[in-house]
Every structure is written in C-alpha cells, then in structure tokens.
Design a protein around this motif. Structure first.
Motif, PDB file in Angstrom:
ATOM      1  N   LEU A 150      60.785  46.235 -17.856  1.00 20.10           N
ATOM      2  CA  LEU A 150      59.944  46.653 -18.700  1.00 20.10           C
ATOM      3  C   LEU A 150      60.136  48.755 -18.583  1.00 20.10           C
ATOM      4  O   LEU A 150      60.183  49.548 -19.141  1.00 20.10           O
ATOM      5  CB  LEU A 150      58.521  46.626 -18.595  1.00 20.10           C
ATOM      6  N   VAL A 151      60.583  48.388 -17.197  1.00 17.25           N
ATOM      7  CA  VAL A 151      60.805  49.687 -16.723  1.00 17.25           C
ATOM      8  C   VAL A 151      62.186  50.219 -16.897  1.00 17.25           C
ATOM      9  O   VAL A 151      62.378  51.537 -18.213  1.00 17.25           O
ATOM     10  CB  VAL A 151      60.429  50.240 -15.499  1.00 17.25           C
ATOM     11  N   GLU A 152      62.709  49.367 -17.154  1.00 12.24           N
ATOM     12  CA  GLU A 152      64.394  49.996 -17.371  1.00 12.24           C
ATOM     13  C   GLU A 152      65.018  49.978 -18.535  1.00 12.24           C
ATOM     14  O   GLU A 152      65.968  49.978 -19.172  1.00 12.24           O
ATOM     15  CB  GLU A 152      65.126  48.601 -16.543  1.00 12.24           C
ATOM     16  N   ASN A 153      63.738  49.212 -19.810  1.00 16.07           N
ATOM     17  CA  ASN A 153      64.219  49.152 -21.147  1.00 16.07           C
ATOM     18  C   ASN A 153      63.710  50.262 -21.064  1.00 16.07           C
ATOM     19  O   ASN A 153      62.811  50.100 -22.924  1.00 16.07           O
ATOM     20  CB  ASN A 153      64.170  48.376 -21.676  1.00 16.07           C
ATOM     21  N   GLY A 154      62.660  51.315 -20.722  1.00 16.77           N
ATOM     22  CA  GLY A 154      62.024  52.530 -20.798  1.00 16.77           C
ATOM     23  C   GLY A 154      60.544  52.547 -21.416  1.00 16.77           C
ATOM     24  O   GLY A 154      59.940  53.457 -22.293  1.00 16.77           O
ATOM     25  N   ARG A 155      60.301  51.530 -20.919  1.00 20.82           N
ATOM     26  CA  ARG A 155      58.781  50.457 -21.950  1.00 20.82           C
ATOM     27  C   ARG A 155      57.172  51.292 -20.890  1.00 20.82           C
ATOM     28  O   ARG A 155      57.051  50.293 -19.959  1.00 20.82           O
ATOM     29  CB  ARG A 155      58.405  49.699 -22.518  1.00 20.82           C
ATOM     30  N   TYR A 156      57.294  51.944 -19.987  1.00 18.47           N
ATOM     31  CA  TYR A 156      56.234  52.120 -18.812  1.00 18.47           C
ATOM     32  C   TYR A 156      54.547  53.079 -19.668  1.00 18.47           C
ATOM     33  O   TYR A 156      54.096  53.583 -18.923  1.00 18.47           O
ATOM     34  CB  TYR A 156      56.970  52.505 -18.196  1.00 18.47           C
ATOM     35  N   SER A 157      55.202  53.441 -20.893  1.00 15.81           N
ATOM     36  CA  SER A 157      54.435  55.029 -21.526  1.00 15.81           C
ATOM     37  C   SER A 157      52.183  53.799 -21.303  1.00 15.81           C
ATOM     38  O   SER A 157      52.878  53.232 -22.345  1.00 15.81           O
ATOM     39  CB  SER A 157      54.256  55.397 -22.417  1.00 15.81           C
ATOM     40  N   ALA A 158      51.665  54.899 -21.353  1.00 16.33           N
ATOM     41  CA  ALA A 158      50.705  54.527 -21.573  1.00 16.33           C
ATOM     42  C   ALA A 158      50.284  54.465 -22.915  1.00 16.33           C
ATOM     43  O   ALA A 158      51.115  54.922 -23.051  1.00 16.33           O
ATOM     44  CB  ALA A 158      49.559  55.083 -21.300  1.00 16.33           C
ATOM     45  N   GLY A 159      49.493  53.091 -23.525  1.00 12.65           N
ATOM     46  CA  GLY A 159      49.405  53.023 -25.464  1.00 12.65           C
ATOM     47  C   GLY A 159      50.464  52.088 -26.062  1.00 12.65           C
ATOM     48  O   GLY A 159      49.877  51.866 -27.134  1.00 12.65           O
ATOM     49  N   ASP A 160      50.587  52.161 -24.883  1.00  9.47           N
ATOM     50  CA  ASP A 160      52.333  50.654 -25.229  1.00  9.47           C
ATOM     51  C   ASP A 160      51.806  49.499 -25.250  1.00  9.47           C
ATOM     52  O   ASP A 160      50.972  48.755 -24.105  1.00  9.47           O
ATOM     53  CB  ASP A 160      53.317  50.805 -24.499  1.00  9.47           C
ATOM     54  N   VAL A 161      51.992  48.322 -26.563  1.00  5.68           N
ATOM     55  CA  VAL A 161      50.292  47.775 -26.916  1.00  5.68           C
ATOM     56  C   VAL A 161      51.102  46.825 -25.558  1.00  5.68           C
ATOM     57  O   VAL A 161      50.562  45.282 -24.473  1.00  5.68           O
ATOM     58  CB  VAL A 161      50.911  47.134 -28.210  1.00  5.68           C
ATOM     59  N   ALA A 162      52.358  45.893 -25.510  1.00  2.00           N
ATOM     60  CA  ALA A 162      53.600  45.316 -24.785  1.00  2.00           C
ATOM     61  C   ALA A 162      52.408  45.838 -23.322  1.00  2.00           C
ATOM     62  O   ALA A 162      52.526  44.494 -22.843  1.00  2.00           O
ATOM     63  CB  ALA A 162      54.430  44.679 -24.829  1.00  2.00           C
ATOM     64  N   VAL A 163      53.429  46.620 -23.099  1.00  7.69           N
ATOM     65  CA  VAL A 163      53.252  46.962 -21.617  1.00  7.69           C
ATOM     66  C   VAL A 163      51.640  46.772 -20.981  1.00  7.69           C
ATOM     67  O   VAL A 163      51.861  46.230 -20.402  1.00  7.69           O
ATOM     68  CB  VAL A 163      53.749  48.547 -20.884  1.00  7.69           C
ATOM     69  N   GLU A 164      50.546  47.604 -21.538  1.00  7.29           N
ATOM     70  CA  GLU A 164      49.413  47.160 -21.141  1.00  7.29           C
ATOM     71  C   GLU A 164      48.739  45.571 -21.410  1.00  7.29           C
ATOM     72  O   GLU A 164      48.039  45.500 -20.522  1.00  7.29           O
ATOM     73  CB  GLU A 164      48.654  48.145 -22.544  1.00  7.29           C
ATOM     74  N   ALA A 165      49.621  44.759 -22.222  1.00  5.69           N
ATOM     75  CA  ALA A 165      49.337  43.489 -22.115  1.00  5.69           C
ATOM     76  C   ALA A 165      49.668  43.298 -21.038  1.00  5.69           C
ATOM     77  O   ALA A 165      48.278  42.174 -20.224  1.00  5.69           O
ATOM     78  CB  ALA A 165      49.337  42.716 -24.109  1.00  5.69           C
ATOM     79  N   ILE A 166      50.738  43.340 -20.522  1.00  2.00           N
ATOM     80  CA  ILE A 166      51.264  42.630 -19.739  1.00  2.00           C
ATOM     81  C   ILE A 166      50.353  43.439 -18.169  1.00  2.00           C
ATOM     82  O   ILE A 166      50.018  42.459 -17.210  1.00  2.00           O
ATOM     83  CB  ILE A 166      52.944  42.755 -19.764  1.00  2.00           C
ATOM     84  N   ALA A 167      50.707  44.107 -18.410  1.00  2.00           N
ATOM     85  CA  ALA A 167      49.799  45.084 -17.270  1.00  2.00           C
ATOM     86  C   ALA A 167      48.425  44.363 -16.887  1.00  2.00           C
ATOM     87  O   ALA A 167      47.810  43.996 -15.723  1.00  2.00           O
ATOM     88  CB  ALA A 167      49.649  46.486 -17.159  1.00  2.00           C
ATOM     89  N   SER A 168      48.087  43.877 -17.928  1.00  2.00           N
ATOM     90  CA  SER A 168      46.374  43.461 -17.901  1.00  2.00           C
ATOM     91  C   SER A 168      46.032  42.067 -17.418  1.00  2.00           C
ATOM     92  O   SER A 168      45.648  41.347 -16.354  1.00  2.00           O
ATOM     93  CB  SER A 168      45.770  43.541 -19.333  1.00  2.00           C
TER      94      SER A 168
END
Lengths: 271, 271
Positions: A150-168
């Motif tokens: 996720l990070v290497e593809n630039g998806r690490y910001s709060a508010g990103d639905v996918a990142v937040e779902a996986i982090a949760s």
C-alpha cells in the motif's frame, strides 16, 4: 572523531525513513544507502531466503570503508541479524533492539504492541527481546502484510477507504488489548502514522523504527567517540538493485525532500 | 505424438491458473512449473530487470527436455518475450498474444480494455499487437498494481470493502469507455473475477489470460501433431525459488485442488 560513512540498507525504500532521521541527528555524517529494489519485498519470504539476501546486501555495503551499519529493515533485523551480525567486524544497529529499548522506556502499563511484516511477526524476535529486557511486560503482535505494498503504491493517507479498512482489520484486535505503546516494526509504517493512530487512538504512543535506529546509532558513535567532525560534508549516496529511475520519485516521498541524482545500480546477486 | 512435458513459468503463483486450464484441456500432458517466489512480484520492476529474470527462469526450465514453454505471466510476456523468445529453440506461448487473439474474436463493438501490472501497461505490448491484428479496434488500458499483493494475501472476494474500493478506483475509468471485452492481462486476476465484474457490469466479457494460453498451447500442439498420447500420465512437478512450504497452501487456492508434495527449491540466480 571518525569521518567514515555509515552504511544503511533495506529491502527497498522504507529504510529511507531511517536515513532522514540519521541526517537530522547527525547532519555532517556521510551515508551510503543500499535498497534491494530488484527483490523487494522481503516480508513474505522464508527466513532462509531473507538471511541469504541480507548477507549479499551487507557484502555490497562492505565494499566501502564504513564505521557502522544500520539494518533499516524490520524483516531483516528480526530474521537475519542474530546470524549475520557475528560475521561482520563493524557494529550493526538494527530495528528490533533500537525500537524495543525505546518502547520499554515509553510504556507506563507494560503492555506493548508490535506490528510488522509476516516474516517479522513469525520470527518472534520482538517478544524474545522484550521478555529478556523487561520480563514483566506483555507483548501483543499483529502481521500487516499489505501495509508495504500500500505504501509503495502511494496509498497511506488517512481518509483512503481501502487503507483504513485494511488497517482496521489488522489493528482492531490490538486496539482492544489496552496497550499504551505500539512498535512500528517496519520502516515503511511511519508513512501510515495517521491511519494507524486513527485506529489505535490518541493515547497509544507509536515507536518509529527508523527514528529509534538513528538515535541508537548516534549514541553508540558518541559513546565510542566516533562521530564526524563539524567540517564533514554529510550527504547520502544511493545504490539500488533495480532501475534508479523508478527509485528517485518514491524515495523523495520517504526522504521528505528530493533525492539527489547520485543513484547507482548494483547487481546484488553477484555479492 | 510427443510425450515430453510442457514448461510453465511465472513470477510467482498466478501462472497456476494457466496450469489448471492446461490440465483441463490436456489431462494427459505432463507439466513442469517454475514460480520465482523468491523474487515475486515482477510487475513494478524495470524492463531490464524483468528481461534478466525471464532469461534465468527459461534457462532453468530448459534443463528439462521440453516440447513447449508457456510464459504464464503478463508482466514477462509484455516486457521480455519479444527479446527472449528468439534465443530459444522451442516455441513459447505467452499471455499477450493468446489473450489478444481471444479478445479480437470476442469483441462486437471493437472497444477492448486491458488491465495488468504497472510494467505490463507501461510496455504498450497489448496496444501494439491489437492495432497490428485489428487496426480498427480501440484499446483502453489501466494499471492495477495492488491486485497482485491483494490476491497473494487472500483478499479477492466480492464484498471485501478494501478490495472493492481499490478495484473501483482502477476500473471505473474503463467502465465509462463502453468497452465490451476486458483482457485480464495478469494470471492473478481470474481470482478477482467477481470483483472486476462487479465494477465493469455483466455485459463486459472477461478474457482470462491463463485459459487463453492453455487453449492456444493446445491448438499449437494439435496443429504440429505434438499432443501426448492417451497413456501419458499427466501431472505437474512444481519448482520455486523460495521455501516450498509457503508455496503449497496458496498454490492450492489457485489450482482449485491440493498441490502434491512434489515441490522443489531452485537457486534461480545461478541460472
């Protein structure tokens, strides 16, 4: 005084968060960085493969006259350093010891969380060291295998639905364990700080592995009177095992400023 | 008749979707599979590195007496086969040509979509071949760099919030282009079929690269009278470059049945 460079290495880009901190705490210290971008990520590979790759990465770094090596990768620190550090004549500072010491200083309730790649968590290295240094502490860990891609593809910001779902999914079980300190056991994870804090809540102190390594390296050099003098020029030379072109733009995100054009390619399998 | 095995290779696990189809269309055909699990994924690497790795993968396969090779990887097919196929004496069937021919047969309105890894889409290989074989067709493409890590971490089911959000980000622009055929240009993507169809809608025909390769390989062998006879025993021997233990459980998901214990490890960097 010792003006020789420090070597820093990682499976890819994450270790640059350690470079950033090293530059902050020792601005005149020259750095040689190697990122194994041709074989990244290491976090899902077997211990045997991680040890083999770590040996090659260190052999390349030792073609320079270094005073210290920083293993700025949670996966290698947890799976290979106990074996490989004994084969090398100069000190190696790793992510595990640096961040465990910091976490033990920080915790008030003795309940410490650890997150990392699958290989890192599977190794049990954090649990072993915490129980050796603070036998009363309790450790709760969770593997977060998708955080690096996720990070290497630039998806690490709060508010990103996918990142937040996986982090949760990864962190909710930890958030219910009443931990007060969480070790980010992978040098990619500081970029996810806001997302991770969002799940863990504001009372959980996050230990940044790159920062802990830098502070640990600086205090070791100070103790041994091996810091650079004030006239040393600092700076970082970057080496990678895949195309340098792909590296520079993402590296700049990690470093927080643009990476110089000093990026060279290495055939790491020949080391 | 020719009872020699077919070689199949991929950067990791995705190519097993092609093995499954090869076993279906040619049940008596023996197969040698190599998955470069010690260096997977290839999809974000440079062309130069992909070509180097492809050469090594093929050199390993050629230690067996094969009649045909299937490059069951979109990234290698798009970036390296045009160079490497000329260096080999036996035919190589790749993902690009197999799925482009199928897509041209399927499309009614001449509007074809292509999805793949970053390296695959950047190569422009699909666009070039479609415009050579069907000059009137229009091609719309999108890179989906997180699909491989998602699938390799078991997240490919419809209803998974993270997977659906990422798929929607990648595919929504394609869904608005009125395409009637979508090439799944990576052998991992058939596992995401339900998620992809959910975004693209039921009228868009999905071309499965692994299946297209298998059908292409079978018709080539039939044309040349090189199919196996009925008494050949079929089966697949698996070789990987990382720990075989990690491989077997995920491989079974791709194959749709349990992988035999015939999994051996190879030091691919020595080829």
């Amino acid at each position: 005084m010792d003006n020789r460079p420090i070597g820093v290495f990682d499976s890819g880009l994450g270790g640059i968060t350690a470079v950033r901190e090293l530059m902050r705490v020792m601005p005149t210290q020259p750095i040689i960085y190697f990122g194994d971008t041709g074989r990244v990520p290491y976090g899902g590979r077997s211990r045997e493969t991680i040890v083999r790759y770590t040996r090659q990465d260190i052999r390349f770094l030792l073609t320079f006259d270094l005073k210290l090596i920083v293993a700025a990768c949670g996966t290698m620190s947890a799976n290979a350093l106990d074996i490989v550090a004994n084969e090398v004549d100069i000190p190696i500072v790793g992510v595990v010891e640096s961040s465990v010491r910091r976490a033990i200083e920080e915790t008030k309730n003795g309940r410490i969380g650890v997150i990392g790649t699958t290989a890192t968590i599977k190794s049990g290295a954090y649990e072993r060291l915490i129980s050796a240094l603070a036998p009363d502490a309790q450790v709760f860990s969770a593997a977060c295998p998708l955080f690096v891609p996720l990070v290497e593809n630039g998806r690490y910001s709060a508010g990103d639905v996918a990142v937040e779902a996986i982090a949760s999914d990864y962190l909710k079980p930890l958030a219910q364990r009443d931990i007060d300190t969480l070790i980010l056991g992978c040098t990619h994870y500081p970029l996810l700080r806001d997302v991770i804090s969002g799940v863990m809540g504001p009372c959980v102190k996050l230990v940044d592995a790159g920062e802990a390594c830098a502070v640990n390296a600086a205090s070791l050099l100070r103790r041994e009177d091996m810091l650079c003098d004030e006239n040393s020029r600092g700076g970082c030379r970057f080496f990678v095992s895949d195309d340098p072109g792909n590296f520079s733009s993402i590296a700049s995100v990690f470093l927080g400023c643009s990476v110089s054009d000093e990026i060279e390619q290495v055939d790491i399998s020949s080391y």
